[in-house]
Design a protein around this motif. Structure first.
Motif, short mmCIF file in Angstrom:
data_model
loop_
_atom_site.label_atom_id
_atom_site.label_comp_id
_atom_site.label_asym_id
_atom_site.label_seq_id
_atom_site.Cartn_x
_atom_site.Cartn_y
_atom_site.Cartn_z
N ARG A 18 49.73 47.54 34.18
CA ARG A 18 49.63 46.76 35.44
C ARG A 18 48.17 46.45 35.72
O ARG A 18 47.83 45.36 36.19
N GLN A 19 47.28 47.42 35.40
CA GLN A 19 45.85 47.21 35.63
C GLN A 19 45.32 46.12 34.67
O GLN A 19 44.62 45.20 35.10
N SER A 66 50.79 39.19 35.38
CA SER A 66 51.44 40.25 36.14
C SER A 66 52.96 40.13 36.06
O SER A 66 53.67 41.11 35.87
N GLU A 67 53.43 38.90 36.18
CA GLU A 67 54.88 38.69 36.06
C GLU A 67 55.38 39.09 34.69
O GLU A 67 56.44 39.69 34.54
N ALA A 120 46.94 43.75 33.38
CA ALA A 120 47.51 42.44 33.75
C ALA A 120 46.66 41.76 34.82
O ALA A 120 46.66 40.53 34.93
N GLN A 121 45.92 42.54 35.60
CA GLN A 121 45.07 41.96 36.64
C GLN A 121 43.83 41.29 36.07
O GLN A 121 43.25 40.42 36.70
N SER A 160 46.30 35.51 36.36
CA SER A 160 46.69 36.91 36.41
C SER A 160 48.07 37.05 37.06
O SER A 160 48.78 38.02 36.81
N LYS A 161 48.47 36.06 37.85
CA LYS A 161 49.84 36.05 38.39
C LYS A 161 50.83 35.98 37.23
O LYS A 161 51.76 36.79 37.14
#
Lengths: 411, 411
Positions: free
Chosen positions: A35-36, A6-7, A38-39, A2-3
């Motif tokens: 953004r959600q 997120s990037e 992406a987690q 998820s990092k």
């Protein structure tokens, strides 16, 4: 994982925020939602890739409006099969991309990233423009006449329309089911092959793109060559010159396929009138004059004329299968020329009607520049069902063509 | 016109109110809505006829739940194309009829009007039972394996599955797009022909059903004859005896088509897993064990195996076209026998897998009674695209078969 996602979300959001106000490729996107997502994104073959979904394709988290005021603010409760497949493979859904009305001609607000006074082409306008501007990695697109090939050519990116039926149509608004085909728009053939490994079926497939030099390439001016502008004529000539340094290149006479364009129009008009029966019966005042004209034309076609066109189309499909016994791939114009000015519409579909009717796979490759400095693509065609082989040939041809696409506004 | 429709609404509502508590053919209906619709119904070819819509088909005014708890209470904003076409031709939509889960095997609550301890068959359970009980005139139904033919046979009514692609699929939840076919269940061939004149295209067609005596009928025990129960064996024998008083009747050997059943299962499993990708990825806990097993099986099939099955299916289609050069119609079992008991499921699809794979039109005709006094149907098959001819032949065969269906509970 998820990092990584997120990037990726941060990177793509930055590009969207920078370019979207001018390009207007999205019918909807939502930075908070992104953004959600992406987690929680899955780990998979497509991890780190961002997808734009043509707005004739259902999505839970974004409205699905089919480019029509009839469906303003419309939401579905599920994702289309293709969206679920891409998400399950780790892709991040960035939002919906602009389509013309029901994937026909009435244009949305999107402009061509190479020249804001020009059309990106239609109907997959937003997906092509968003890939060209580096806002997404994979644009889901579709073709009923020339809706994928033409915008890919105009925007200088890669378009892959697979063999008819290869990708699932579940959750996609249809226009003419004999032709409607889901495909992708990407920056290169490798990304198209990656998406293909997921979209072609339930089994998570390993990707094995192997750039392959064909033995024999057939060059098709097609029966509509008189509608090709100098930019396209020069591109096809230059491509043939470049390719014949490596492989056998011959002109192919397609004059016996000249009926294809009319057959395509007959079948599309009839089926569109059937498929959009509810909109025509219940919401006619909200249809554009362009699609109303198509549907009215469909009503003037009798079942017997339609049925005869289907039979004739089958004969042409048998005919092209014979030609593919002589050639590994065919090379043909992707559009009449460079992208027309916005006020002149989304461009002519004439150079794709034949191939869509034949249901064979096509890869549109950028690689040439027209007289006005805008992209000109060409399309490589393969035999029905030989999609992997076509992608492998296209990956080799991509290395031979002079111009390689990079996200436009970066340069 | 609205007087006629209002009277019709009153008549059908009375039947629904009387029989529905026991039959449970509807997943939803609404007397107030129906009375309102009756006031505004169009005048047309189908005026005065009531339609039940299989609940895999979208409708504005009734929930569309696909027989699955995933879609409990789900509403769409539009009608499927077929519903809009029927309404525009004057038909009155009475409500949604019960389907098995996603038109596969997990049964709904509907019982067989001829024997409440028996299945109506699946997946078009509600449409077949509602026609048999006189609650609707036209039941919209669909077939991916045997979902129309089998319930028509079990409920003693007429089932018409047209050539693949003849009716619009827009707004219908798909299971396996290579096979999914919309059709109708009706009390007689004439009503099927009436609905066909509307569903086959945009042009309101005049109906011209002409009962026609075929010259040559081929009798097909099929390669699965060992799965036919005595009731079906006797029905096929008796039908042949009756028909040969009028026309040439010959046995047709279909042993070269024996691979069809496995090919059908391979293609259906693979495509179902693609089509239901969202439900499988996001709502798996709400899927029944039966459909989960199908989707899991789909994931074990590689693309190459699937693709080879598609190619083999095409060869079988060419093979049956040769057989139709010798016979006007084929006659074959519609199901192994009478309707199984409810606890034994919705019955075996074995006698329809071949014909669905071949995409040819089929009319299931009632006409025989099995060893337990329950209906046994047989199916007439025609060449691909020869739907009108098949309906004309069926209208004649209907007059030769001994048993004529009447709404069951009336008798």
């Amino acid at each position: 994982m998820s990092k990584n996602a997120s990037e990726q979300a941060v990177r793509l959001l930055a590009r969207i925020e920078r370019h979207e106000p001018q390009i207007q490729a999205f019918s909807s996107y939502d930075p908070a939602r992104l953004r959600q997502d992406a987690q929680t994104v899955s780990d998979g073959v497509l991890s780190g890739l961002g997808v734009g979904v043509k707005d004739i394709i259902d999505t839970v988290h974004y409205p699905t409006m089919y480019g029509s005021p009839i469906y303003s603010g419309h939401h579905t409760v599920n994702d289309a099969a293709c969206v679920a497949q891409l998400k399950a493979a780790g892709a991040l859904c960035l939002g919906k991309t602009v389509t013309t009305e029901f994937a026909f001609f009435q244009a949305g607000p999107t402009v061509n990233p190479h020249d804001f006074s020009r059309t990106p082409g239609g109907s997959s306008s937003g997906s092509a423009a968003a890939v060209a501007a580096g806002m997404i990695d994979i644009g889901l697109a579709s073709q009923t006449a020339a809706s994928l090939t033409r915008p890919a050519s105009y925007c200088g990116v890669v378009g892959f329309k697979p063999s008819y039926g290869r990708y699932a149509a579940a959750g996609i608004k249809g226009l003419a089911p004999s032709f409607d085909t889901l495909g992708t728009i990407t920056i290169d053939v490798a990304t198209a092959a990656l998406a293909d490994s997921i979209l072609k079926g339930p089994l998570p497939a390993s990707v094995s793109l192997k750039p392959t030099t064909p033995v024999r390439i057939g060059i098709c001016q097609t029966p509509w060559w008189d509608q090709a502008e100098p930019s396209t004529r020069i591109a096809l000539h230059n491509a043939a010159t470049l390719l014949q340094k490596h492989v056998s290149v011959e002109e192919v006479d397609l004059s016996t396929f000249v009926t294809a364009a009319d057959l395509h129009v007959t079948i599309m008009s009839y089926e569109a009138c059937q498929a959009l029966a509810w909109e025509y019966a219940e919401r006619k005042s909200l249809l554009s004059p362009q699609i109303t004209k198509l549907l009215d034309a469909g009503r003037d076609i009798t079942y017997d004329v339609y049925r005869a066109a289907l039979v004739d189309a089958e004969k042409l499909r048998a005919g092209i299968a014979e030609i593919f016994k002589q050639y590994d791939v065919l090379l043909a114009p992707a559009a009449p020329g460079e992208a027309p000015r916005l006020e002149d519409g989304t461009g002519s579909p004439i150079f794709s009607r034949l191939w869509t009717l034949l249901r064979i796979p096509t890869v549109t490759l950028p690689g040439f520049v027209g007289l006005n400095g805008l992209p000109v693509g060409l399309q490589l065609l393969g035999a029905f069902g030989a999609d992997e082989a076509l992608l492998n040939f296209a990956a080799w041809v991509e290395t031979v063509f002079p111009f390689r696409p990079v996200p436009v506004i970066c340069r």
